[in-house]
Design a protein around this motif. Sequence first.
Motif, PDB file in Angstrom:
ATOM      1  N   PRO A  37       0.811  -1.223   0.000  1.00 15.36           N
ATOM      2  CA  PRO A  37       0.000   0.000   0.000  1.00 15.36           C
ATOM      3  C   PRO A  37       0.845   1.275   0.000  1.00 15.36           C
ATOM      4  CG  PRO A  37      -0.649  -1.445   1.804  1.00 15.36           C
ATOM      5  CD  PRO A  37       0.568  -2.023   1.171  1.00 15.36           C
ATOM      6  N   ASN A  38       2.004   1.228   0.646  1.00 16.93           N
ATOM      7  CA  ASN A  38       2.839   2.420   0.756  1.00 16.93           C
ATOM      8  C   ASN A  38       4.313   2.022   0.727  1.00 16.93           C
ATOM      9  OD1 ASN A  38       3.855   4.939   1.210  1.00 16.93           O
ATOM     10  ND2 ASN A  38       3.320   4.985   3.373  1.00 16.93           N
ATOM     11  N   PRO A  39       4.929   1.946  -0.456  1.00 19.30           N
ATOM     12  CA  PRO A  39       6.337   1.550  -0.537  1.00 19.30           C
ATOM     13  C   PRO A  39       7.284   2.511   0.172  1.00 19.30           C
ATOM     14  CG  PRO A  39       5.331   1.574  -2.728  1.00 19.30           C
ATOM     15  CD  PRO A  39       4.340   2.136  -1.773  1.00 19.30           C
ATOM     16  N   ALA A  40       6.830   3.744   0.413  1.00 17.63           N
ATOM     17  CA  ALA A  40       7.682   4.732   1.072  1.00 17.63           C
ATOM     18  C   ALA A  40       7.595   4.640   2.598  1.00 17.63           C
ATOM     19  CB  ALA A  40       7.297   6.130   0.606  1.00 17.63           C
ATOM     20  N   ALA A  41       6.943   3.608   3.115  1.00 22.99           N
ATOM     21  CA  ALA A  41       6.838   3.441   4.566  1.00 22.99           C
ATOM     22  C   ALA A  41       8.213   3.160   5.165  1.00 22.99           C
ATOM     23  CB  ALA A  41       5.889   2.295   4.894  1.00 22.99           C
ATOM     24  N   PRO A  42       8.427   3.581   6.410  1.00 20.15           N
ATOM     25  CA  PRO A  42       9.726   3.294   7.044  1.00 20.15           C
ATOM     26  C   PRO A  42       9.945   1.790   7.184  1.00 20.15           C
ATOM     27  CG  PRO A  42       8.266   4.530   8.514  1.00 20.15           C
ATOM     28  CD  PRO A  42       7.526   4.304   7.251  1.00 20.15           C
ATOM     29  N   ARG A  43      11.197   1.379   7.116  1.00 22.93           N
ATOM     30  CA  ARG A  43      11.540  -0.042   7.228  1.00 22.93           C
ATOM     31  C   ARG A  43      12.882  -0.188   7.913  1.00 22.93           C
ATOM     32  NH1 ARG A  43      15.020  -1.463   3.251  1.00 22.93           N
ATOM     33  NH2 ARG A  43      15.507   0.206   1.827  1.00 22.93           N
ATOM     34  N   ASP A  44      13.258  -1.433   8.172  1.00 26.81           N
ATOM     35  CA  ASP A  44      14.531  -1.683   8.839  1.00 26.81           C
ATOM     36  C   ASP A  44      15.430  -2.526   7.941  1.00 26.81           C
ATOM     37  OD1 ASP A  44      13.169  -4.029   8.957  1.00 26.81           O
ATOM     38  OD2 ASP A  44      13.050  -4.122  11.132  1.00 26.81           O
ATOM     39  N   LYS A  45      16.444  -3.145   8.508  1.00 30.00           N
ATOM     40  CA  LYS A  45      17.462  -3.874   7.724  1.00 30.00           C
ATOM     41  C   LYS A  45      17.110  -5.342   7.487  1.00 30.00           C
ATOM     42  CE  LYS A  45      21.211  -0.945   8.048  1.00 30.00           C
ATOM     43  NZ  LYS A  45      21.710  -0.393   6.836  1.00 30.00           N
ATOM     44  N   LYS A  46      15.876  -5.753   7.785  1.00 25.88           N
ATOM     45  CA  LYS A  46      15.507  -7.154   7.588  1.00 25.88           C
ATOM     46  C   LYS A  46      15.660  -7.584   6.131  1.00 25.88           C
ATOM     47  CE  LYS A  46      11.598  -6.695   9.697  1.00 25.88           C
ATOM     48  NZ  LYS A  46      10.275  -6.847  10.276  1.00 25.88           N
ATOM     49  N   GLY A  47      15.294  -6.715   5.201  1.00 30.96           N
ATOM     50  CA  GLY A  47      15.408  -7.051   3.779  1.00 30.96           C
ATOM     51  C   GLY A  47      16.839  -7.317   3.359  1.00 30.96           C
ATOM     52  N   LEU A  48      17.757  -6.490   3.845  1.00 31.37           N
ATOM     53  CA  LEU A  48      19.172  -6.688   3.523  1.00 31.37           C
ATOM     54  C   LEU A  48      19.680  -7.998   4.119  1.00 31.37           C
ATOM     55  CD1 LEU A  48      21.867  -5.708   2.377  1.00 31.37           C
ATOM     56  CD2 LEU A  48      22.209  -4.450   4.513  1.00 31.37           C
ATOM     57  N   ILE A  49      19.327  -8.270   5.344  1.00 32.94           N
ATOM     58  CA  ILE A  49      19.768  -9.503   6.015  1.00 32.94           C
ATOM     59  C   ILE A  49      19.213 -10.726   5.284  1.00 32.94           C
ATOM     60  CG2 ILE A  49      19.570 -10.850   8.135  1.00 32.94           C
ATOM     61  CD1 ILE A  49      19.629  -8.090   9.616  1.00 32.94           C
ATOM     62  N   LEU A  50      17.938 -10.677   4.906  1.00 35.93           N
ATOM     63  CA  LEU A  50      17.345 -11.807   4.184  1.00 35.93           C
ATOM     64  C   LEU A  50      17.975 -11.976   2.806  1.00 35.93           C
ATOM     65  CD1 LEU A  50      13.620 -11.361   5.205  1.00 35.93           C
ATOM     66  CD2 LEU A  50      15.144 -13.215   5.885  1.00 35.93           C
ATOM     67  N   GLY A  51      18.310 -10.876   2.141  1.00 35.92           N
ATOM     68  CA  GLY A  51      18.991 -10.956   0.849  1.00 35.92           C
ATOM     69  C   GLY A  51      20.350 -11.617   0.965  1.00 35.92           C
ATOM     70  N   ILE A  52      21.081 -11.274   2.013  1.00 31.55           N
ATOM     71  CA  ILE A  52      22.386 -11.895   2.241  1.00 31.55           C
ATOM     72  C   ILE A  52      22.229 -13.380   2.550  1.00 31.55           C
ATOM     73  CG2 ILE A  52      24.369 -11.924   3.797  1.00 31.55           C
ATOM     74  CD1 ILE A  52      24.046  -8.833   3.958  1.00 31.55           C
ATOM     75  N   ILE A  53      21.214 -13.735   3.340  1.00 28.01           N
ATOM     76  CA  ILE A  53      20.953 -15.150   3.640  1.00 28.01           C
ATOM     77  C   ILE A  53      20.626 -15.906   2.356  1.00 28.01           C
ATOM     78  CG2 ILE A  53      19.331 -16.727   4.764  1.00 28.01           C
ATOM     79  CD1 ILE A  53      19.181 -14.698   7.072  1.00 28.01           C
ATOM     80  N   LEU A  54      19.827 -15.293   1.482  1.00 26.76           N
ATOM     81  CA  LEU A  54      19.501 -15.935   0.208  1.00 26.76           C
ATOM     82  C   LEU A  54      20.748 -16.184  -0.623  1.00 26.76           C
ATOM     83  CD1 LEU A  54      16.265 -14.024  -0.760  1.00 26.76           C
ATOM     84  CD2 LEU A  54      16.464 -16.473  -0.378  1.00 26.76           C
ATOM     85  N   LEU A  55      21.613 -15.189  -0.682  1.00 26.36           N
ATOM     86  CA  LEU A  55      22.851 -15.360  -1.446  1.00 26.36           C
ATOM     87  C   LEU A  55      23.736 -16.455  -0.858  1.00 26.36           C
ATOM     88  CD1 LEU A  55      23.961 -11.735  -2.352  1.00 26.36           C
ATOM     89  CD2 LEU A  55      23.453 -13.590  -3.921  1.00 26.36           C
ATOM     90  N   LEU A  56      23.927 -16.423   0.445  1.00 26.69           N
ATOM     91  CA  LEU A  56      24.822 -17.390   1.088  1.00 26.69           C
ATOM     92  C   LEU A  56      24.293 -18.814   1.007  1.00 26.69           C
ATOM     93  CD1 LEU A  56      26.024 -15.372   4.212  1.00 26.69           C
ATOM     94  CD2 LEU A  56      27.222 -15.769   2.050  1.00 26.69           C
ATOM     95  N   THR A  57      22.993 -19.002   1.251  1.00 26.09           N
ATOM     96  CA  THR A  57      22.449 -20.358   1.170  1.00 26.09           C
ATOM     97  C   THR A  57      22.451 -20.858  -0.270  1.00 26.09           C
ATOM     98  OG1 THR A  57      20.188 -19.486   1.102  1.00 26.09           O
ATOM     99  CG2 THR A  57      21.028 -20.205   3.253  1.00 26.09           C
ATOM    100  N   GLY A  58      22.196 -19.965  -1.231  1.00 24.58           N
ATOM    101  CA  GLY A  58      22.260 -20.362  -2.636  1.00 24.58           C
ATOM    102  C   GLY A  58      23.654 -20.791  -3.043  1.00 24.58           C
TER     103      GLY A  58
END
Length: 109
Positions: A27-48
């Motif tokens: 609904p609002n992509p400009a909503a505040p967020r934290d570093k969970k996305g970056l951490i999950l992206g790194i986990i995806l790369l490492l497990t892959g």
Amino acid sequence: MLLFNVLLLIHFIAFAAYLWILVQLWPNPAAPRDKKGLILGIILLLTGIAMVALKYPHINYFKVVPKTGLFLVVTVINAVTGDKPYTRTAYYALIVLTLLAACIAVFRV
């Protein structure tokens, strides 16, 4: 084989969690967020990468290389935006790249 399956499960859970984060921002992509996305992206790369290392040399490069490249771009977008809200362009790019990686993962080549 057990290690590969555990890595695959972690990879899938990280992917599903990342997709859930993106869906919550719909609904609002400009909503505040934290570093969970970056951490999950790194986990995806490492497990892959770990799964490829376990299956080497019997891996399907036609799937692995594009999917890893897509997750690398997703991780870079998350790293560049940091704690700032996503722009609409970055948000839609993340959605498209994530769904494209999912399509590559499930289709048999």
